[in-house]
Design a protein around this motif. Structure first.
Motif, PDB file in Angstrom:
ATOM      1  N   ARG A 145       1.257   1.509  -5.066  1.00 46.95           N
ATOM      2  CA  ARG A 145       1.386   0.692  -4.841  1.00 46.95           C
ATOM      3  C   ARG A 145       2.364  -0.885  -5.232  1.00 46.95           C
ATOM      4  O   ARG A 145       2.054  -1.659  -4.906  1.00 46.95           O
TER       5      ARG A 145
ATOM      6  N   PRO B 137      -4.477  -8.128   7.085  1.00 46.82           N
ATOM      7  CA  PRO B 137      -3.703  -8.036   5.536  1.00 46.82           C
ATOM      8  C   PRO B 137      -3.588  -6.005   5.190  1.00 46.82           C
ATOM      9  O   PRO B 137      -3.299  -6.456   5.284  1.00 46.82           O
ATOM     10  N   SER B 138      -3.764  -6.095   6.998  1.00 47.22           N
ATOM     11  CA  SER B 138      -4.031  -4.560   6.148  1.00 47.22           C
ATOM     12  C   SER B 138      -2.724  -3.699   7.049  1.00 47.22           C
ATOM     13  O   SER B 138      -1.840  -4.764   8.078  1.00 47.22           O
TER      14      SER B 138
ATOM     15  N   ARG C  54       1.472  -4.187   4.035  1.00 48.51           N
ATOM     16  CA  ARG C  54       1.562  -5.018   3.613  1.00 48.51           C
ATOM     17  C   ARG C  54       0.205  -5.364   2.026  1.00 48.51           C
ATOM     18  O   ARG C  54      -0.160  -6.027   1.487  1.00 48.51           O
ATOM     19  N   ASP C  55       0.049  -3.875   2.406  1.00 50.20           N
ATOM     20  CA  ASP C  55      -1.120  -3.850   0.797  1.00 50.20           C
ATOM     21  C   ASP C  55       0.099  -3.367  -0.600  1.00 50.20           C
ATOM     22  O   ASP C  55      -0.393  -3.004  -1.575  1.00 50.20           O
TER      23      ASP C  55
END
Lengths: 349, 291
Positions: free
Chosen positions: B43, B266-267, B84-85
């Motif tokens: 991440r 946001p995805s 964006r994640d």
């Protein structure tokens, strides 16, 4: 005069001072950092200016503004950053000397010797239609001597001149006889010297009117045509050669040894060593190509100068290529093997 | 379970910095901070520039991006706006961030891009063997300043605060627990976070050793009267003490660039279906060229 035992980087630096260097702007990058470090010590002693800029982009623009005899040095990654500024210098016809001690690329690559910046140095100074004059020494002595030449050419043609070396040339130590210092007589009618008389001088590369910009470009091209008289090259054992090796800089050093060994083994090999890469010694290559049976180009790249050799040879003879790259350096036995292959190719034909 | 993460989950190649280099502590603190936040390696994108510090992407296990000198922040901005994640962390040295990349720093701050920037500030160009850097103290003798550095150093904390930063901290390599807190806080912060780390170079900087810093540093985190939400106190701290403070200097609610973009989703862009609206395009073009 007693020779000094000196690194290529330091020999260029000292030679620049003796050529009347007034200002140096640069940014550390391996394998050329000895050059700025030497000047950091020596140049202020001589009343010159040394400044380590915040980036190569800043440094080349400081060079643009200097007006006096000025030098900048770097290696590949920094040379890329300087292209923008070099384009402006070429456009505004401002002289300088830029040293590129080539290292392995592309990108960050590594810090080992390479010759992969040939295209970037010889084909275009940044964007637009301008050129650098390019000199390629093969020894510390020649690096020293060509530094003097570079400053003179820069002033004569009002154009940036590149000294294209490589990590090996910059780092290796050889005896060198340093030239006597000169105080150059420079015509700086173009520079913003603060003179109170005459018309105002504005240094710019901007010509919004296409007619004016074409005229400026014609002037540049005329200058590059005139610079043809500066072509330098060296021939070695070419008189009865069947195989002509073409190589520049450190590759030519390696190739010369291979040529000698080929001769020992009865292969008639010779060497063409371009010293000016722009202007390229096309006529010399063409003449040699008319006399030999095959040409072998060797570089520390995937094949860059070979394109200029092929253009010059213009189909007269086969042109073969052998390159090592990524920081790998070819050895005399490797080149000898290539010479023998080329010789057997024409024997079979 | 993500909560079971330890710093070892972020171990990359064996770090090859010189013995005693402050950057080891930064690497360890970054690993601890990510473990504490339960951010799994996949991440995270770590972007680094050129210099000794730039090697950190090899030594840290996550997505990595080793980029051109000074360009960490534009590239990190691109990553943050598209992917964006992901947690985007940029890391580099003082030459990278405060020399060649300084303009990018100012613009990243004013955009308040949601990313974390860790600068390993050793005040010297270690990778090219000891020349001056933008944060070298005036008078320091180096191979490129044999008579002593003439220029005054860049003051990153002052610049960042003046540019409107919303998370500003300074740590030192000798205090890893504090570094972990400061970096974790920066990653959690929604907006641009700068953590400047005083990271001694034992090979090329004989002056600013760990002992030298220890004798000078004041820890704002331990000052009862200091409030990091006070811009006034922060300005006073960086104006009068600057390089001699550690701790959380300033924190204000971020206003991330991402949240200000029109129709921001946001995805990640890569997984977004951006089907072209042919009819709408046609209407726009027709209106534009209608006679």
């Amino acid at each position: 005069m007693m020779p000094a035992f000196t690194k290529g980087n330091e020999a260029i630096a000292e030679s620049a001072i003796r050529a009347g260097l007034r200002a140096y702007f640069g940014y550390p990058v391996t394998p050329q950092s000895e050059l700025p470090e030497y000047l950091a010590r020596r140049l202020p002693e001589r009343g010159g200016v040394f400044l380590q800029a915040e980036s190569e982009i800043a440094a080349i623009n400081m060079v643009y503004g200097a007006g006096a005899r000025v030098m900048i040095s770097t290696s590949g990654p920094g040379f890329s950053l300087m292209q923008e500024g070099l384009s402006y210098l070429v456009g505004a016809e401002v002289p300088c000397v830029v040293v590129d001690m080539m290292r392995g690329g592309p990108g960050l690559g590594n810090i080992a010797p390479a010759q992969g910046d040939y295209f970037q140095a010889t084909k275009s100074a940044g964007h637009g239609d301008g050129r650098l004059l390019v000199l390629a020494p093969w020894s510390v002595q020649e690096a020293c001597d060509l530094t003097r030449v570079a400053f003179d050419l820069a002033d004569r043609y009002r154009n940036p001149v590149a000294i294209l070396g490589d990590g090996l040339l910059g780092q290796m130590m050889e005896p060198v006889v340093l030239p006597a210092p000169v105080e150059p007589a420079r015509d700086v009618a173009w520079a913003t010297t603060g003179a109170g008389s005459g018309p105002a001088r504005v240094i710019t590369s901007l010509d919004l009117e296409p007619e004016a910009l074409e005229a400026r470009n014609r002037r540049l091209q005329e200058k590059y045509r005139r610079a043809q008289q500066e072509v330098r090259w060296e021939g070695y054992r070419l008189d009865d050669a069947d195989v002509a090796v073409v190589a520049y800089g450190i590759s030519a050093r390696i190739a010369r040894t291979a040529v000698d060994r080929a001769r020992d083994e009865g292969v008639a090999a010779g060497l063409v060593r371009p010293i000016t890469l722009f202007p390229f010694p096309s006529q010399a290559v063409r003449d040699v190509a008319s006399r030999v049976r095959i040409v072998l180009v060797t570089e520390l790249s995937a094949g860059q100068m070979v394109e200029d050799v092929r253009l010059a040879a213009d189909g007269r003879v086969p042109v073969r290529f052998y390159g090592r790259f990524g920081g790998m350096v070819s050895t005399p036995p490797e080149i000898l093997d290539q010479i023998e292959q080329a010789a057997s190719e024409v024997r079979a034909a | 379970m993500a909560t079971a993460l330890t710093f070892k989950d972020f171990a990359g190649q064996k770090a090859m910095w010189c013995p005693g280099c402050g950057d080891f502590a930064v690497l360890r603190a970054l690993q601890e901070a990510c473990a504490r936040l339960a951010l799994p390696p996949h991440r995270i994108v770590l972007v680094s520039g050129i210099g000794c510090s730039g090697k950190i992407t090899s030594y840290f296990s996550s997505y990595g991006f080793h980029v051109h000198h000074g360009r960490t922040l534009p590239i990190a901005t691109g990553i943050a706006l598209a992917n964006r994640d992901l947690a985007v962390i940029a890391a580099g040295g003082d030459g990278d961030g405060y020399g060649i990349g300084l303009n990018h720093l100012i613009h990243a701050i004013r955009r308040d891009v949601d990313l974390t920037y860790v600068v390993m500030d050793n005040g010297v160009y270690g990778n090219t063997k000891g020349q001056t850097s933008p944060t070298t103290v005036a008078g320091t003798i180096t191979p490129s300043s044999p008579s002593g550095a003439v220029e005054e150093p860049v003051h990153p904390l002052r610049l960042a605060l003046a540019a409107g930063i919303t998370y500003l901290a300074q740590g030192v390599s000798s205090d890893v627990p504090q570094l972990v807190r400061l970096i974790a806080g920066g990653i959690e912060h929604r907006g641009f976070a700068l953590i400047n780390v005083l990271s001694p170079c034992p090979t090329y900087d004989r002056l600013r050793t760990y002992q030298w810093w220890r004798a000078r540093l004041v820890n704002l985190d331990e000052e009862p009267s200091y409030r990091p939400d006070s811009r006034e106190l922060a300005v006073e701290a960086v104006s009068s003490r600057d390089a001699s403070i550690v701790g959380l200097v300033y924190r204000a609610p971020g206003r991330p660039f991402q949240s200000r973009l029109p129709r921001f989703r946001p995805s990640p862009l890569a997984s977004e279906r951006l089907a072209p609206d042919g009819e709408r395009a046609r209407r726009i073009l027709d209106a534009r060229y209608a006679v």
